[in-house]
Design a protein around this motif. Structure first.
Motif, PDB file in Angstrom:
ATOM      1  N   VAL B 302       0.813  -1.193  -0.060  1.00 34.65           N
ATOM      2  CA  VAL B 302       0.124  -0.131   0.044  1.00 34.65           C
ATOM      3  C   VAL B 302       0.843   1.160   0.139  1.00 34.65           C
ATOM      4  N   SER B 303       2.045   1.053   0.386  1.00 27.07           N
ATOM      5  CA  SER B 303       2.932   2.335   0.552  1.00 27.07           C
ATOM      6  C   SER B 303       3.352   2.697  -0.799  1.00 27.07           C
ATOM      7  N   GLY B 304       3.619   1.784  -1.618  1.00 28.40           N
ATOM      8  CA  GLY B 304       3.978   1.957  -2.937  1.00 28.40           C
ATOM      9  C   GLY B 304       2.896   2.883  -3.683  1.00 28.40           C
ATOM     10  N   MET B 305       1.682   2.183  -3.378  1.00 34.36           N
ATOM     11  CA  MET B 305       0.556   2.579  -4.066  1.00 34.36           C
ATOM     12  C   MET B 305       0.254   4.289  -3.791  1.00 34.36           C
ATOM     13  N   HIS B 306       0.711   4.813  -2.439  1.00 35.28           N
ATOM     14  CA  HIS B 306       0.743   6.081  -2.022  1.00 35.28           C
ATOM     15  C   HIS B 306       1.756   6.878  -2.571  1.00 35.28           C
ATOM     16  N   HIS B 307       2.929   6.111  -2.703  1.00 36.76           N
ATOM     17  CA  HIS B 307       4.077   6.990  -3.671  1.00 36.76           C
ATOM     18  C   HIS B 307       3.406   7.464  -5.041  1.00 36.76           C
TER      19      HIS B 307
ATOM     20  N   LEU C 245      -3.431  10.510   1.494  1.00 41.61           N
ATOM     21  CA  LEU C 245      -4.028  10.761   0.154  1.00 41.61           C
ATOM     22  C   LEU C 245      -3.884  12.011   0.052  1.00 41.61           C
ATOM     23  N   ILE C 246      -4.237  12.790   0.964  1.00 42.56           N
ATOM     24  CA  ILE C 246      -3.960  14.298   0.843  1.00 42.56           C
ATOM     25  C   ILE C 246      -2.629  14.886   0.463  1.00 42.56           C
ATOM     26  N   THR C 247      -1.798  14.468   1.364  1.00 42.34           N
ATOM     27  CA  THR C 247      -0.319  14.896   0.927  1.00 42.34           C
ATOM     28  C   THR C 247       0.357  14.060  -0.391  1.00 42.34           C
ATOM     29  N   GLY C 248      -0.402  13.023  -0.690  1.00 43.76           N
ATOM     30  CA  GLY C 248      -0.002  12.596  -1.880  1.00 43.76           C
ATOM     31  C   GLY C 248      -0.293  13.479  -2.905  1.00 43.76           C
ATOM     32  N   SER C 249      -1.605  13.665  -3.071  1.00 46.87           N
ATOM     33  CA  SER C 249      -2.296  14.504  -3.953  1.00 46.87           C
ATOM     34  C   SER C 249      -1.617  15.977  -4.015  1.00 46.87           C
ATOM     35  N   ALA C 295       4.700  14.181   0.769  1.00 52.35           N
ATOM     36  CA  ALA C 295       3.947  13.237   0.276  1.00 52.35           C
ATOM     37  C   ALA C 295       4.744  11.848   0.384  1.00 52.35           C
ATOM     38  N   ARG C 296       5.877  12.004   0.030  1.00 54.21           N
ATOM     39  CA  ARG C 296       6.676  10.666   0.369  1.00 54.21           C
ATOM     40  C   ARG C 296       7.045  10.079   1.742  1.00 54.21           C
TER      41      ARG C 296
ATOM     42  N   VAL D 302      12.781   2.605   6.661  1.00 57.18           N
ATOM     43  CA  VAL D 302      13.769   2.433   5.787  1.00 57.18           C
ATOM     44  C   VAL D 302      13.237   2.429   4.281  1.00 57.18           C
ATOM     45  N   SER D 303      12.089   1.974   4.093  1.00 59.04           N
ATOM     46  CA  SER D 303      11.571   2.125   2.777  1.00 59.04           C
ATOM     47  C   SER D 303      11.404   3.619   1.940  1.00 59.04           C
ATOM     48  N   GLY D 304      11.464   4.579   2.875  1.00 60.27           N
ATOM     49  CA  GLY D 304      11.487   6.011   2.682  1.00 60.27           C
ATOM     50  C   GLY D 304      12.794   6.360   2.134  1.00 60.27           C
ATOM     51  N   MET D 305      13.944   5.815   3.098  1.00 60.07           N
ATOM     52  CA  MET D 305      15.084   6.095   2.613  1.00 60.07           C
ATOM     53  C   MET D 305      15.379   5.442   1.216  1.00 60.07           C
ATOM     54  N   HIS D 306      15.143   4.262   0.810  1.00 58.77           N
ATOM     55  CA  HIS D 306      15.369   3.829  -0.487  1.00 58.77           C
ATOM     56  C   HIS D 306      14.694   4.702  -1.386  1.00 58.77           C
TER      57      HIS D 306
END
Lengths: 355, 355, 355, 355
Positions: B302-307, C245-249, C295-296, D302-306
């Motif tokens: 789900v994290s990748g979807m948010h990215h 969702l908000i920060t992603g948009s 967002a990330r 760690v995901s965000g770091m990648h």
């Protein structure tokens, strides 16, 4: 079925890698699992743990043994792993006399994890080869175009002119570092796993256990760890992290190429690019974009691998299954990214700044 | 190939879902893409955007049209998406006279995203059905065993006795909330996407564009959004989040079952469970563990979807490809988890505390 | 200390939000926890669960009660939560006669989770306000500049000209959808949590328990759930998903602005921007980049929130602590992103395509 | 403010680490940034890049220089980084004659990244020390209790008896591997970053640039990389991955302890544990649960770091800011987990199986 684009007859052309994916076919998987059983039978027969005839009977039955895959599927549904059913099928093939000696002293995780080690050996060889080619291709790009003057961009704004060599080196250097890390990996990753029910080889005498292990490792070309590492997953998660370091650095290269190839920037010219169904004139930086997608894919999945470190007790069904859901895709994504980046490095050219 | 366990002939028995996976087969995908092209041709012919004969010729060619999949694979490799090649093949099948009217005014994303909408419609129906069954099965478990006295555990320690109903309700209530959320989803998720190159239907007159859209949506049973949502992915990411809420709540149920079924606790009895290749006496809580694995899998993806929400400009190849790598697996994982949880609820029993 | 940039005296100016951060100060947190204890004492006294004098004594002691924070820190280290020590301090303040009636029938999670609900009420109000302002600012940007012709970009390449309105609407529409989702949130999120040790209010008569709950909810302005939701975290994780969702948009908007403001593109002009220590002439799109970073950040953290759904048994110390580590930062990141996006929308301008 | 529990006056007692957190205080951060400026001035003066008097004036102004933090905050809000404002303040302190020589040839990222390197040097020393202590404590636990017979558990079910040594070794071995990895880290991580606007030291002669770099590195105790690594983040992301490997392995230990300490299992006895506000008799495995929470926290971050590896062009404001939001917390989480695990190893005892 093709739930994953890596298995998809069409999309695997974009994001997949046939050579690496083949290592995760059911055939390759079963073949390595049966190699474990063969090495086990041979080693245990040689050490007198099972009768010599039993060893011969097992080895003989393994020649041409064809597992019943639909039954293995049912077995995996029931047991969480295909090994109990595979062992049952193999025992039946060996016959009632020697069948009980099949898989003696081993547990499912020994078979599955050693089977993975055997395939990771090929994975490592392929990835080392690919990363070498990719670094070389990027290096050659530097030789061809490194002297071209381009604009450096910081914080998405033109900064000052630099040579393309500066940008190219920022793509190549991480590959070289990852190449070194890949080289250093085999000793910790390519392990024989043979510990039995709880990692203590409880059904074998300690001395025989060690001797069987050494023989098996020799036959399979794997290392013997100091102790059984069923529940210690840091080595495999460290490898997954390295995969994501590779794709992440290639994602940076992809992002840079896509930015430099923008219509308004034009610092990089693509040799060919994706067509559009609506705008036939466009040259889309498909390879570059795919590198970004694969980088973010692995950056996402690596998190789940790190969660699988919380591997409770002597064997966690949940954490182990989670690895299976993540690692093969990460490997294929990495192989694909290296191939794509190599192609990209071989075909792009830098365009000098207009005066 | 079987890089993903969801596509694996053996492991899909453990974590997969044949019914949902079928929606992501290449056949199902191409079928929905061609439904888009048919509806487009019919609607554009009806509105006079393309000649009536062209519309008939396209519809006629679509009957029995068999795309050349290997060529589509090459096309996807080159273009990042199979649509340009698919359109080329379809145009050839229609012939030189009417072929140019195929796909008129549309872009690849229209075809792919609408094709996904069409399959998501079935996905939603299946998931609604499954979640209803699962909630019902958990509800019946409460009727059968809710009165059994069990020990509550807080922070991994025995707390005070409660009835099993307390625990069961904590499994059922989130399902009921997710069921409501699934019911509320169709209006925002099941959209027709038809915007052309940049979402503005630039090749159609505004009035004709709206009329074509309405006709297409009617034919396909989809909603027409107020504007083209090519680059707004919050709706689809919101759906992915809901999928992970479902599997996460089922993962809690799985974790609870595995804990209560521990040899030393014995508050839950499994009707049958996984066998071990080393310890045939064991009854492993395989279904419960798989629920945990699928929960953590979706929580990871789900994290990748948010990215992928950071979808630059009017269409991001990178962010869009990332969705393809993640969403189908999340859907199949959710369907599988619901089926497993239903089976678990139907078969476990609570064991009263020993006095 | 300032381990998190949200708490950092300098960097909080870039990524932080003073108004929302204040809700997660230790003062705000303790104040809401003590509001729980006050409402509990009043409601229990009114319902005769504790003596009326005890209720008055507790309320009176709460006036001006100053918890000893260093001792609370020690308590949290020992107990995993500050509540046992807080209750001990409050009991001491109330005195030996009525002290034992403090916190009667409640558990730590009741206090902490209700305390969070009380602050989430303000969070929701602030975010609703902010998202309204942000959508309005983006809407006004559309009014000011929507008619400007700009180039659409698909797959990082110039596509065809569109009006800026097309781009602006892709920023506004997700905000409007998220605004609706925020509006719909309070009923499920702003809950009173009062369940006692195992969620069954075991120390109160069922009837009295319900009555106390209703009174407390009325006093605190919270909803009473149908049952105690200590271990059901889908509601809070759903809220976290909405934040992302908000920060992603907004990250998409930021990315678009950064791309359009590139030196070579120049379709968007920044009213002011970041300076560089090396290149004073530059105008860096700092706000736009920060939107992408936030967002990330949330897309990363939302994953951990989904993992926390696997909340074992009646209360999981591990999963609950994980929420504390993630949710407040996600909230502050969202508030900051909304403020930054509003400022951006108010100040950027679209530059017509050069002819 | 205390948005992050690592900065929280109460919760930092549970999950935080004062020693490591101090390295991320604004004071420590500014101090290392100013050490960069001092070393730069000294080295540039020694190499004749700036006048010797300017060098002396800068060094002299740096003695006792107190940056104006509120102004730095404003600067960071505007510029995305505090350095331009810091340099302006420092120039003012140096005065109009020599002020222009402050920060000559450097860019913000040089200051920030070198400042981080300087603090990472201490971080590494602390973590090495901690991991050594932790491995030793686990080793001593093995000496004290390794011979105790306990039940192995696979897939959450009792398997066969083993000695506690088997379990303890699965906790210790990953620590030893991580310790080796930490030892091997300094050469790649503790780098001087000095590249100027675009990493090419454009304002210095190549020869002088190299000489200044070597002098600075010597003064600061850092390595000089072969080229400026502003946009290559694999080294720092590799370090973050290692942090998460450490916490993940400690999370496994925590999970094991919590499971073995369950009331019904009782294989591990906690020396003391968390109290409950509702059930004073309970002994909650707070330390063990916190280890799990910190493991999942780092596995998430760690995901965000990648993702931050996709660092576009010569400097990405977005990807760089994302690192700031994640790395310090990961470091503090790791230090805290090591301290907690050491305490746990020192205090738990294994209870022999009842016969």
């Amino acid at each position: 079925m093709a739930v994953s684009p890596f298995d998809h007859p069409i999309l695997s052309g974009l994001v997949g890698d046939a050579e690496l994916a083949a290592l995760f076919s059911v055939e390759a998987e079963l073949a390595t699992m049966l190699r474990f059983e063969r090495a086990l039978a041979e080693a245990e027969a040689a050490e007198g743990v099972i009768p010599a005839e039993a060893g011969r009977a097992i080895v003989s039955a393994l020649d041409g043994f064809q597992p019943d895959v639909p039954k293995l599927r049912l077995g995996a549904t029931r047991d969480g792993v295909a090994v109990p059913e595979l062992v049952a099928q193999l025992r039946e093939a060996v016959g009632p006399l020697h069948g009980p000696h099949v898989h003696f002293g081993a547990t499912s995780q020994d078979v599955v994890d050693t089977g993975l080690s055997l395939r990771l050996k090929t994975v490592l060889a392929i990835l080392e080869d690919r990363i070498g080619q990719c670094a070389a291709a990027v290096g050659k790009l530097g030789e061809r175009h490194g002297a071209v003057e381009v604009m450096a961009h910081t914080r998405m704004q033109a900064a000052i002119p630099v040579t393309a060599a500066r940008k190219i080196e920022s793509w190549r250097a991480p590959l070289v570092r990852s190449m070194k890390a890949l080289h250093a990996t085999p000793d910790t990753l390519l392990l024989l796993h043979f510990g039995g029910a709880a990692g203590t080889l409880d059904k074998l005498q300690p001395k025989a256990g060690d001797a069987v292990r050494r023989r098996m490792a020799g036959k399979l070309g794997l290392k013997v760890p100091s102790h059984v590492m069923h529940s210690e997953r840091d080595v495999i998660v460290g490898f997954a992290s390295l995969l994501s370091l590779i794709t992440g650095s290639l994602g940076k290269m992809g992002q840079d190429v896509a930015l430099a190839a923008q219509s308004e920037v034009g610092e990089i010219r693509l040799a060919g690019g994706g067509g559009s169904s609506a705008m036939p004139h466009k040259v889309n930086p498909v390879d570059a974009e795919t590198l970004v997608a694969l980088a973010r894919f692995n950056a996402t999945l690596v998190s789940g691998m790190h969660h699988s470190l919380v591997h409770e007790n002597e064997r966690s069904g949940a954490a182990w299954t989670l690895e299976w859901l993540l690692l093969p895709q990460m490997i294929v994504a990495t192989g694909a990214a290296l191939a794509i980046a190599t192609r990209l490095a071989e075909t792009i050219s830098f365009v000098p700044l207009a005066v």
